[in-house]
Motif scaffolding. Structure first.
Motif, PDB file in Angstrom:
ATOM      1  N   UNK A   1       0.834  -1.200   0.000  1.00  0.00           N
ATOM      2  CA  UNK A   1       0.000   0.000   0.000  1.00  0.00           C
ATOM      3  C   UNK A   1       0.872   1.254   0.000  1.00  0.00           C
ATOM      4  N   UNK A   2       0.595   2.195  -0.936  1.00  0.00           N
ATOM      5  CA  UNK A   2       1.422   3.405  -1.074  1.00  0.00           C
ATOM      6  C   UNK A   2       0.518   4.589  -1.394  1.00  0.00           C
ATOM      7  N   UNK A   3      -0.225   5.089  -0.419  1.00  0.00           N
ATOM      8  CA  UNK A   3      -1.174   6.177  -0.686  1.00  0.00           C
ATOM      9  C   UNK A   3      -0.500   7.540  -0.790  1.00  0.00           C
ATOM     10  N   UNK A   4      -1.103   8.400  -1.578  1.00  0.00           N
ATOM     11  CA  UNK A   4      -0.633   9.774  -1.775  1.00  0.00           C
ATOM     12  C   UNK A   4      -1.697  10.722  -1.262  1.00  0.00           C
ATOM     13  N   UNK A   5      -1.288  11.711  -0.476  1.00  0.00           N
ATOM     14  CA  UNK A   5      -2.230  12.631   0.171  1.00  0.00           C
ATOM     15  C   UNK A   5      -1.920  14.079  -0.189  1.00  0.00           C
ATOM     16  N   UNK A   6      -2.981  14.823  -0.489  1.00  0.00           N
ATOM     17  CA  UNK A   6      -2.903  16.271  -0.639  1.00  0.00           C
ATOM     18  C   UNK A   6      -3.704  16.871   0.501  1.00  0.00           C
TER      19      UNK A   6
END
Lengths: 112, 109
Positions: free
Chosen positions: A73-78
């Protein structure tokens, strides 16, 4: 068949909202990457990870952040989306050396 | 700066003809890879050629590599409508894959 999955496929969101783009892979790859690509343009590396608890910034400066708590799992957040963040975000993973990337289908983000 | 530069930027050919795309790069490489991207989608890995290889085939694809000229070419034979896509070359640098700007290939019916 792709073994790397990105959600959502499309996202339209208002300025100032916090968003997280999801990326998961089932291949057990240690190396994962996020690229940003404007329509018809080149890919720019914005984040990468060589394994759990490892994250690095890429060649293109980005206001987004990533985390790698689990291998798959490799989530990206703004934290606060802006119209300048409108783009396509592509997640990829790679096995050992000498192998190519496997890409997800991408998330097309529009910030209005 | 980009490691790979594809040439031409765009190419339109008739169905059935062969399509050739070129890629030049700047630094020494371990391998060079070609990817295809259909409009608005992710990239699909097509073929990888190692620095000690000169030519590689995969179906209708033929890739050449000239390390003395730091260049590679991708040939698609007997093109089909489904080959319409953007094609990117990519090289490995510091364990990161760096992409060129791509060639947009359009197959005319």
């Amino acid at each position: 068949e792709a073994d790397i999955y990105q959600t959502p496929r499309y996202l339209v969101i208002g300025t100032g909202k916090k968003i997280t783009l999801e990326c998961s892979q089932t291949m057990g790859h240690d190396k994962m990457y996020w690229y940003q690509q404007d329509p018809g343009m080149e890919l720019h590396l914005i984040h990468y990870s060589y394994g759990v608890n490892s994250t690095e910034k890429g060649d293109l400066s980005s206001e987004s952040t990533v985390s790698r708590i689990r291998t798959e799992h490799f989530p990206l957040t703004l934290e606060s989306a802006r119209p300048s963040h409108t783009s396509q975000y592509l997640c990829a993973s790679r096995g050992g050396s000498g192998l190519g990337y496997t890409f997800g289908s991408g998330t097309r983000l529009t910030v209005v | 700066s980009q490691q790979g530069e594809e040439d031409p930027q765009a190419l339109s050919i008739q169905e059935g003809e062969n399509a050739t795309m070129n890629c030049s790069y700047k630094t020494s490489i371990n391998n060079l890879q070609w990817y295809r991207q259909n409009s608005g989608r992710g990239l699909v890995h097509l073929i990888l050629i190692r620095s000690n290889e000169r030519e590689k085939h995969s179906g209708r694809l033929r890739v050449t590599l000239d390390t003395s000229k730091k260049s590679s070419s991708l040939l698609i034979t007997a093109s089909r409508a489904a080959d319409t896509a953007s094609y990117f070359c990519a090289t490995l640098r510091d364990d990161k894959i760096i992409f060129g700007k791509g060639t947009r290939l359009h197959i005319l019916p």
